[in-house]
Design a protein around this motif. Structure first.
Motif, PDB file in Angstrom:
ATOM      1  N   GLU A 130       8.689  16.899  -3.037  1.00 45.86           N
ATOM      2  CA  GLU A 130       9.700  16.562  -2.041  1.00 45.86           C
ATOM      3  C   GLU A 130       9.763  17.569  -0.897  1.00 45.86           C
ATOM      4  N   ASP A 131       9.330  18.800  -1.151  1.00 45.85           N
ATOM      5  CA  ASP A 131       9.398  19.830  -0.100  1.00 45.85           C
ATOM      6  C   ASP A 131       8.154  19.866   0.779  1.00 45.85           C
ATOM      7  N   TYR A 132       7.237  18.925   0.567  1.00 48.80           N
ATOM      8  CA  TYR A 132       5.931  18.962   1.260  1.00 48.80           C
ATOM      9  C   TYR A 132       6.091  18.918   2.775  1.00 48.80           C
ATOM     10  N   LEU A 133       6.824  17.939   3.296  1.00 51.86           N
ATOM     11  CA  LEU A 133       6.891  17.748   4.745  1.00 51.86           C
ATOM     12  C   LEU A 133       7.552  18.932   5.437  1.00 51.86           C
ATOM     13  N   GLN A 134       8.637  19.439   4.853  1.00 52.92           N
ATOM     14  CA  GLN A 134       9.322  20.575   5.469  1.00 52.92           C
ATOM     15  C   GLN A 134       8.429  21.810   5.481  1.00 52.92           C
ATOM     16  N   TYR A 135       7.732  22.052   4.367  1.00 53.81           N
ATOM     17  CA  TYR A 135       6.835  23.201   4.328  1.00 53.81           C
ATOM     18  C   TYR A 135       5.716  23.053   5.352  1.00 53.81           C
ATOM     19  N   GLN A 136       5.113  21.877   5.415  1.00 56.74           N
ATOM     20  CA  GLN A 136       3.987  21.681   6.334  1.00 56.74           C
ATOM     21  C   GLN A 136       4.424  21.808   7.790  1.00 56.74           C
ATOM     22  N   PHE A 137       5.639  21.395   8.107  1.00 57.34           N
ATOM     23  CA  PHE A 137       6.122  21.543   9.481  1.00 57.34           C
ATOM     24  C   PHE A 137       6.152  23.014   9.885  1.00 57.34           C
ATOM     25  N   TRP A 138       6.789  23.836   9.046  1.00 55.40           N
ATOM     26  CA  TRP A 138       6.891  25.250   9.381  1.00 55.40           C
ATOM     27  C   TRP A 138       5.539  25.948   9.297  1.00 55.40           C
ATOM     28  N   ASP A 139       4.704  25.522   8.370  1.00 52.26           N
ATOM     29  CA  ASP A 139       3.374  26.103   8.246  1.00 52.26           C
ATOM     30  C   ASP A 139       2.526  25.774   9.474  1.00 52.26           C
ATOM     31  N   ARG A 165       1.274  15.959  -6.961  1.00 46.59           N
ATOM     32  CA  ARG A 165       1.991  15.256  -8.021  1.00 46.59           C
ATOM     33  C   ARG A 165       1.126  14.188  -8.684  1.00 46.59           C
ATOM     34  N   ARG A 166      -0.102  14.048  -8.221  1.00 45.18           N
ATOM     35  CA  ARG A 166      -1.023  13.087  -8.845  1.00 45.18           C
ATOM     36  C   ARG A 166      -2.387  13.733  -9.082  1.00 45.18           C
ATOM     37  N   ASP A 167      -2.367  15.030  -9.385  1.00 38.13           N
ATOM     38  CA  ASP A 167      -3.622  15.775  -9.546  1.00 38.13           C
ATOM     39  C   ASP A 167      -4.524  15.610  -8.326  1.00 38.13           C
ATOM     40  N   ASN A 168      -3.906  15.591  -7.142  1.00 40.84           N
ATOM     41  CA  ASN A 168      -4.638  15.361  -5.896  1.00 40.84           C
ATOM     42  C   ASN A 168      -4.732  16.634  -5.062  1.00 40.84           C
ATOM     43  N   MET A 169      -5.026  17.766  -5.746  1.00 38.43           N
ATOM     44  CA  MET A 169      -5.110  19.049  -5.035  1.00 38.43           C
ATOM     45  C   MET A 169      -6.168  19.031  -3.933  1.00 38.43           C
ATOM     46  N   ALA A 170      -7.310  18.403  -4.216  1.00 35.72           N
ATOM     47  CA  ALA A 170      -8.399  18.396  -3.232  1.00 35.72           C
ATOM     48  C   ALA A 170      -7.987  17.637  -1.972  1.00 35.72           C
ATOM     49  N   ASP A 171      -7.332  16.492  -2.136  1.00 29.87           N
ATOM     50  CA  ASP A 171      -6.902  15.697  -0.987  1.00 29.87           C
ATOM     51  C   ASP A 171      -5.866  16.458  -0.162  1.00 29.87           C
ATOM     52  N   GLN A 186      -3.251  10.796   0.725  1.00 25.94           N
ATOM     53  CA  GLN A 186      -3.123   9.399   0.316  1.00 25.94           C
ATOM     54  C   GLN A 186      -1.939   9.256  -0.639  1.00 25.94           C
ATOM     55  N   GLY A 187      -1.156   8.215  -0.414  1.00 23.46           N
ATOM     56  CA  GLY A 187       0.007   7.970  -1.259  1.00 23.46           C
ATOM     57  C   GLY A 187       1.260   8.697  -0.825  1.00 23.46           C
ATOM     58  N   TYR A 188       1.201   9.415   0.315  1.00 26.60           N
ATOM     59  CA  TYR A 188       2.383  10.121   0.807  1.00 26.60           C
ATOM     60  C   TYR A 188       3.507   9.126   1.037  1.00 26.60           C
ATOM     61  N   PRO A 189       4.757   9.398   0.650  1.00 29.24           N
ATOM     62  CA  PRO A 189       5.266  10.670   0.119  1.00 29.24           C
ATOM     63  C   PRO A 189       5.307  10.766  -1.407  1.00 29.24           C
ATOM     64  N   GLU A 190       4.948   9.671  -2.102  1.00 29.67           N
ATOM     65  CA  GLU A 190       5.051   9.690  -3.565  1.00 29.67           C
ATOM     66  C   GLU A 190       4.066  10.632  -4.219  1.00 29.67           C
ATOM     67  N   SER A 191       2.951  10.925  -3.552  1.00 28.83           N
ATOM     68  CA  SER A 191       1.884  11.718  -4.167  1.00 28.83           C
ATOM     69  C   SER A 191       2.065  13.225  -4.002  1.00 28.83           C
ATOM     70  N   VAL A 192       3.140  13.639  -3.320  1.00 31.46           N
ATOM     71  CA  VAL A 192       3.372  15.070  -3.077  1.00 31.46           C
ATOM     72  C   VAL A 192       4.793  15.428  -3.479  1.00 31.46           C
ATOM     73  N   TYR A 247       0.867  -1.184   0.000  1.00 25.72           N
ATOM     74  CA  TYR A 247       0.000   0.000   0.000  1.00 25.72           C
ATOM     75  C   TYR A 247       0.894   1.222   0.000  1.00 25.72           C
ATOM     76  N   GLY A 248       1.093   1.802  -1.188  1.00 21.85           N
ATOM     77  CA  GLY A 248       2.028   2.901  -1.323  1.00 21.85           C
ATOM     78  C   GLY A 248       3.411   2.433  -0.921  1.00 21.85           C
ATOM     79  N   SER A 249       4.061   3.204  -0.058  1.00 24.06           N
ATOM     80  CA  SER A 249       5.373   2.787   0.454  1.00 24.06           C
ATOM     81  C   SER A 249       5.300   2.502   1.947  1.00 24.06           C
ATOM     82  N   ALA A 250       4.063   2.408   2.475  1.00 20.38           N
ATOM     83  CA  ALA A 250       3.897   2.289   3.921  1.00 20.38           C
ATOM     84  C   ALA A 250       3.829   0.842   4.391  1.00 20.38           C
ATOM     85  N   GLU A 251       3.058   0.006   3.710  1.00 21.61           N
ATOM     86  CA  GLU A 251       2.831  -1.352   4.183  1.00 21.61           C
ATOM     87  C   GLU A 251       3.024  -2.336   3.042  1.00 21.61           C
ATOM     88  N   SER A 252       3.492  -3.526   3.359  1.00 20.46           N
ATOM     89  CA  SER A 252       3.607  -4.587   2.359  1.00 20.46           C
ATOM     90  C   SER A 252       3.052  -5.885   2.931  1.00 20.46           C
TER      91      SER A 252
END
Length: 423
Positions: free
Chosen positions: A60-69, A192-198, A52-58, A14-19
């Motif tokens: 590379e700067d997503y986590l750092q930006y969200q932390f400071w935000d 990165r997957r047209d997932n703006m709404a998510d 959904q799909g994090y981190p592949e679906s966003v 499931y994404g890169s989280a579980e196998s």
């Protein structure tokens, strides 16, 4: 035909989280999870608060930006508590002489002026919020802190309370437009997957959680700051410093792969200097994030044809040795670019490159003549520079990871068609 195979027959993840793996043993297929099968608190947190799909679906700067935000949102919530208390005190809460009607009128005027400011700002600056999302994002947060500072001082000036809160209301309305619009622009970058709404929905969940934490801390602060103006101001300045620092780090962490005028200028100047192509990460680190008010040669893209040429002679000079889908000229100290109706995105990038090259030439100390003929000669020289370098430059930026299928160069909507004279 009967097949009886024991062991692992299939795997899935499931994404890169579980196998998981499918195991056949004694003719029975079982589904087993790789690693520990116990409940994962981290996994549950990711499912609730990350796309959904994090981190592949966003990006590379997503986590750092969200932390400071997230940190800036927490500081802003605490500041809001102090401002709310000051505003309620200013409209008369706790004052026996205050009337409900007076407080209502003050609130209506505050909201009304804010609505007017919102419409005016969106009309004047709306088209620039995409191309300069970082600058306007940071500007919005600085203006928000100024507005809250004005509101927290308002009770000390009761005679001007209505004027002060109306001014703060206008500022906050501008913050609402600039902050909301630039957040949408950054969401487009992160998706990165047209997932703006998510991404937008999960950002809302993150902000709600932070606001709840801020409200809990605010409940602890309220008894301490009541009737203690010095402590309120001290805490406000502390939270404001944290808010501004976190916002600066947030916009600095964003690495956009599309060209706006600032990023294109940085990459082009470096290339013309030593033929080196900057990566998106390097260029974004150099990009200014504060609005600049210094006097530079302005560049207007997508203007009317009459802004470039005003006479048949100008028209002839603009077309000289020019087979491109744009015309470029200088008028009243401004570099103007008229785009042809069939121009491609690469034509837009090329036109912007020539305008930036010409701007650098005009800023050179060696250039002192401002006659019309000398200006057209500079236009011709800039064209020669771009003709000699653009093809290699474009291939280089594409190889470095820049997106050249679209731009954020803030083109206006004028397009023209012209006849070319045979020479």
């Amino acid at each position: 035909m009967e097949t009886n195979v024991d062991g692992i027959v299939a795997t899935e993840r499931y994404g890169s989280a579980e196998s998981w793996k499918y195991v056949v043993q004694d003719g029975v297929m079982q589904r087993r999870k790789d690693g520990s099968s116990s409940f994962s608190l981290v996994g549950a947190f990711k499912s609730v608060f990350l796309p959904q799909g994090y981190p592949e679906s966003v990006s590379e700067d997503y986590l750092q930006y969200q932390f400071w935000d997230t940190l800036q949102a927490f500081a802003s919530t605490l500041s809001w508590t102090l401002v709310t208390q000051a505003s309620l005190k200013g409209v008369g809460v706790g004052n026996q002489d205050a009337t409900v009607a007076a407080a209502t009128v003050t609130w209506i005027l505050k909201d009304g002026t804010g609505m007017f400011g919102r419409i005016l700002f969106a009309w004047q600056k709306g088209s620039r919020l995409d191309s300069e999302a970082k600058k306007w994002r940071l500007f919005a947060d600085v203006l928000n802190d100024i507005a809250m500072f004005i509101e927290i001082l308002a009770p000390f000036f009761p005679s001007f309370f209505t004027l002060i809160v109306c001014t703060a209301g206008v500022f906050k309305a501008i913050v609402g437009v600039a902050g909301g619009a630039t957040r949408a622009a950054l969401t487009v970058h992160q998706a990165r997957r047209d997932n703006m709404a998510d991404i937008s929905a999960k950002d809302g969940s993150q902000e709600t959680l932070v606001n709840l934490a801020g409200l809990v801390v605010s409940l602890i602060l309220i008894p301490l700051i009541t009737d203690n103006s010095s402590l309120s101001l001290g805490l406000f300045f502390l939270f404001t410093i944290l808010h501004l620092f976190a916002n600066y780090k947030a916009v600095r962490s964003v690495v956009m792969e599309t060209f706006n005028q600032a990023r294109l200028s940085i990459v082009l100047q470096q290339y013309l200097k030593d033929k080196r192509i900057l990566s998106p990460f390097e260029a974004n680190r150099r990009e200014p994030v504060f609005l600049e008010f210094k006097i530079t040669t302005p560049i207007k893209l997508g203007v009317k044809l009459q802004d470039v040429v005003q006479s048949p002679e100008d028209f002839h000079l603009a077309l000289r040795n020019n087979s491109m889908a744009y015309l470029l000229g200088v008028r009243n100290g401004c570099i103007c670019v008229c785009l042809g109706s069939g121009a491609s995105v690469h034509d837009e990038i090329r036109a912007a490159c020539q305008a930036l090259c010409l701007s650098n030439m005009l800023k050179s100390p060696s250039f002192s003549q401002t006659s019309k003929q000398s200006l057209w000669e500079m236009v011709q020289k800039s064209q020669e520079v771009i003709d000699a370098n653009f093809h290699t430059f474009l291939k280089g930026v594409e190889a470095a990871g820049w997106d050249t299928k679209r731009t954020l160069l803030n083109w206006d909507e004028w397009r023209a068609e012209w006849k070319r004279k045979s020479s």
